[in-house]
Scaffold this motif. Structure first.
Motif, PDB file in Angstrom:
ATOM      1  N   UNK A   1       0.851  -1.151   0.439  1.00  0.00           N
ATOM      2  CA  UNK A   1      -0.299  -0.075   0.537  1.00  0.00           C
ATOM      3  C   UNK A   1       0.916   1.493  -0.108  1.00  0.00           C
ATOM      4  N   UNK A   2       0.238   2.169  -0.369  1.00  0.00           N
ATOM      5  CA  UNK A   2       0.914   3.501   0.085  1.00  0.00           C
ATOM      6  C   UNK A   2       2.042   3.743   1.308  1.00  0.00           C
ATOM      7  N   UNK A   3       3.120   4.826   0.809  1.00  0.00           N
ATOM      8  CA  UNK A   3       3.631   5.213   1.961  1.00  0.00           C
ATOM      9  C   UNK A   3       3.565   5.599   3.351  1.00  0.00           C
ATOM     10  N   UNK A   4       3.159   5.151   4.840  1.00  0.00           N
ATOM     11  CA  UNK A   4       2.319   6.044   5.862  1.00  0.00           C
ATOM     12  C   UNK A   4       3.806   5.889   7.169  1.00  0.00           C
ATOM     13  N   UNK A   5       4.362   7.250   7.409  1.00  0.00           N
ATOM     14  CA  UNK A   5       4.659   7.740   8.278  1.00  0.00           C
ATOM     15  C   UNK A   5       4.426   8.247   9.565  1.00  0.00           C
ATOM     16  N   UNK A   6       5.206   7.273  10.005  1.00  0.00           N
ATOM     17  CA  UNK A   6       4.633   7.980  11.726  1.00  0.00           C
ATOM     18  C   UNK A   6       5.554   9.332  11.638  1.00  0.00           C
ATOM     19  N   UNK A   7       4.714  10.204  12.988  1.00  0.00           N
ATOM     20  CA  UNK A   7       4.718  11.536  12.860  1.00  0.00           C
ATOM     21  C   UNK A   7       6.023  11.261  14.007  1.00  0.00           C
ATOM     22  N   UNK A   8       7.287  12.708  14.293  1.00  0.00           N
ATOM     23  CA  UNK A   8       7.843  12.450  15.265  1.00  0.00           C
ATOM     24  C   UNK A   8       7.329  13.050  16.705  1.00  0.00           C
ATOM     25  N   UNK A   9       8.108  11.650  16.983  1.00  0.00           N
ATOM     26  CA  UNK A   9       7.677  12.308  18.204  1.00  0.00           C
ATOM     27  C   UNK A   9       7.890  12.745  19.466  1.00  0.00           C
ATOM     28  N   UNK A  10       6.675  13.583  20.192  1.00  0.00           N
ATOM     29  CA  UNK A  10       7.141  15.167  20.792  1.00  0.00           C
ATOM     30  C   UNK A  10       8.607  15.765  21.345  1.00  0.00           C
ATOM     31  N   UNK A  11       9.425  14.027  21.528  1.00  0.00           N
ATOM     32  CA  UNK A  11      10.748  14.747  22.363  1.00  0.00           C
ATOM     33  C   UNK A  11      11.716  13.840  22.052  1.00  0.00           C
ATOM     34  N   UNK A  12      12.644  13.834  21.686  1.00  0.00           N
ATOM     35  CA  UNK A  12      13.838  12.499  21.681  1.00  0.00           C
ATOM     36  C   UNK A  12      13.553  12.254  23.156  1.00  0.00           C
ATOM     37  N   UNK A  13      12.991  11.074  23.632  1.00  0.00           N
ATOM     38  CA  UNK A  13      12.835  10.662  25.014  1.00  0.00           C
ATOM     39  C   UNK A  13      14.283  10.302  26.135  1.00  0.00           C
ATOM     40  N   UNK A  14      15.626   9.673  24.723  1.00  0.00           N
ATOM     41  CA  UNK A  14      17.115   9.162  25.910  1.00  0.00           C
ATOM     42  C   UNK A  14      17.203  10.647  25.372  1.00  0.00           C
ATOM     43  N   UNK A  15      17.436  11.544  24.553  1.00  0.00           N
ATOM     44  CA  UNK A  15      17.951  13.161  25.639  1.00  0.00           C
ATOM     45  C   UNK A  15      17.500  13.932  26.914  1.00  0.00           C
ATOM     46  N   UNK A  16      16.032  13.078  27.464  1.00  0.00           N
ATOM     47  CA  UNK A  16      15.502  13.235  28.786  1.00  0.00           C
ATOM     48  C   UNK A  16      15.963  12.920  29.506  1.00  0.00           C
ATOM     49  N   UNK A  17      16.163  11.268  29.173  1.00  0.00           N
ATOM     50  CA  UNK A  17      16.599  10.217  30.140  1.00  0.00           C
ATOM     51  C   UNK A  17      17.686   9.104  29.329  1.00  0.00           C
ATOM     52  N   UNK A  18      18.630   9.363  29.764  1.00  0.00           N
ATOM     53  CA  UNK A  18      20.127   8.756  28.964  1.00  0.00           C
ATOM     54  C   UNK A  18      19.972   7.214  29.168  1.00  0.00           C
ATOM     55  N   UNK A  19      18.974   7.020  30.589  1.00  0.00           N
ATOM     56  CA  UNK A  19      19.231   5.731  31.276  1.00  0.00           C
ATOM     57  C   UNK A  19      17.930   4.616  30.266  1.00  0.00           C
ATOM     58  N   UNK A  20      17.516   5.561  29.742  1.00  0.00           N
ATOM     59  CA  UNK A  20      16.256   4.414  28.519  1.00  0.00           C
ATOM     60  C   UNK A  20      17.445   4.293  27.033  1.00  0.00           C
ATOM     61  N   UNK A  21      18.167   4.256  26.805  1.00  0.00           N
ATOM     62  CA  UNK A  21      18.798   4.236  25.299  1.00  0.00           C
ATOM     63  C   UNK A  21      19.062   2.949  25.549  1.00  0.00           C
TER      64      UNK A  21
END
Length: 358
Positions: free
Chosen positions: A2-22
């Motif tokens: 089917x045609x391409x579907x694109x997930x919107x960018x997340x509201x923020x880069x979570x690993x920049x706020x919580x590097x523990x999640x990387x």
């Protein structure tokens, strides 16, 4: 596809706020099923399978729950009724079947009469032909880890609920597509389905690779406390709405952790129960999520639609009628609007899989 579907960018880069999640980052492939006409050579949800003519079609031999609620519909009838609902408009006349649909209805009625008029037992007491749920080619879904020379995964289920978990039983088949030369043209189908939500609509796919993080229930108490620290969110100037100040972890789970919808790999959704590991019954290895079979592609409400693909946002914002919810393209409902997670053994995908409703 089917045609391409694109997930919107997340509201923020979570690993920049919580590097523990990387270290928890995992790839996932959102399948983005959309109604279409897939062939046996396509990856699909609810589409026809590339099934060898000489190989028996899988039947469910388990005991089946069956309450005589008056629901007696074959998969063909269910799909025909959906076609009519799609054409129905509020205040308008009742739609009629096209000549092709009418012929299909008549063939289906004759097929059912042939089975019930010859003294056959009640459908729920018979071995039940399983229904195609998904067909995934490695060329489209590179996260698959097939055994040996296999490059194709086929998932089927029985359209009846089974005790003790009240969910369809599932079957997985790995095969090499090039080895299937004589294809089964007319697979058997069940006499009826226990519930319309167990009859998937044929859908083509638009696979998209994303990065996921675990649900906060799965990261341990120390990291949960960090995610609950509103001061840390504010110090990072994330711009998170103050409505989340009391429960900032909810913002993480809703917008930053794992995507809703049909997907391969990634992290499982939790909520109905606390997370608990699944172990292979053969080798005791900890099992990994293979496939999420979802009732909805995105959540309701403005917040819940942050995962809605960019190409679907206009449709998601419009009102819908007669069950034509754009977030439910497959018309599947498992566990009454939950998700079914299928897990496999990382040591050997051929070991017995397991599944779970969440």
């Amino acid at each position: 596809m089917s045609p391409v579907r694109t997930t919107p960018p997340r509201p923020l880069e979570v690993t920049e706020v919580f590097p523990e999640l990387a270290p928890f980052a995992r790839p996932a492939i959102r399948l983005h099923p959309r109604p279409g006409s897939p062939s046996v050579r396509d990856s699909s949800v609810g589409g026809p399978l590339l099934w060898p003519a000489a190989e028996p079609w899988p039947h469910c031999e388990e005991a089946h729950l069956h309450v005589d609620s008056g629901f007696r519909q074959s998969p063909t009838e269910i799909r025909l009724e959906r076609r009519l609902r799609e054409r129905r408009r509020p205040g308008g006349p009742a739609p009629t079947l096209t000549p092709g649909e009418r012929a299909l209805q008549e063939r289906n009625a004759a097929w059912l009469a042939e089975r019930f008029d010859d003294g056959s037992p009640e459908p729920a007491e018979c071995p039940v032909p399983m229904l195609p749920v998904a067909q995934l080619f490695l060329r489209d879904i590179p996260l698959l880890r097939p055994p040996g020379r296999a490059d194709l995964l086929q998932v089927l289920w029985c359209p009846y609920e089974h005790e003790p978990d009240y969910k369809p039983s599932t079957a997985l088949f790995w095969r090499s597509a090039t080895e299937v030369t004589d294809i089964l043209a007319t697979p058997p189908q069940p006499y009826e389905a226990d519930y319309p939500g167990y009859v998937p609509e044929p859908c083509v796919l638009a696979p998209e690779t994303i990065t996921e993080y675990p649900n906060s229930l799965e990261v341990g108490q120390e990291l949960q406390q960090l995610l609950n620290d509103w001061n840390r969110w504010q110090a990072a100037a994330t711009g998170v709405d103050s409505s989340y100040a009391e429960y900032p972890r909810e913002f993480y789970d809703t917008h930053l952790a794992n995507a809703p919808g049909w997907k391969v790999g990634g992290w499982p959704p939790w909520g109905r129960t606390d997370p608990y590991p699944r172990y292979c019954a053969v080798c005791e290895a900890r099992m990994l999520p293979l496939l999420t079979i979802a009732s909805f592609e995105w959540y309701g409400g403005d917040d819940g639609r942050s995962w809605t693909p960019q190409e679907d946002q206009a449709a998601a914002a419009d009102s819908h009628h007669a069950g034509l919810n754009p977030s439910q393209p497959t018309r599947v409902e498992v566990g009454r609007t939950d998700n079914m997670q299928i897990y496999i053994c990382p040591t050997s995908p051929e070991h017995l899989h397991t599944d779970l409703i969440q």
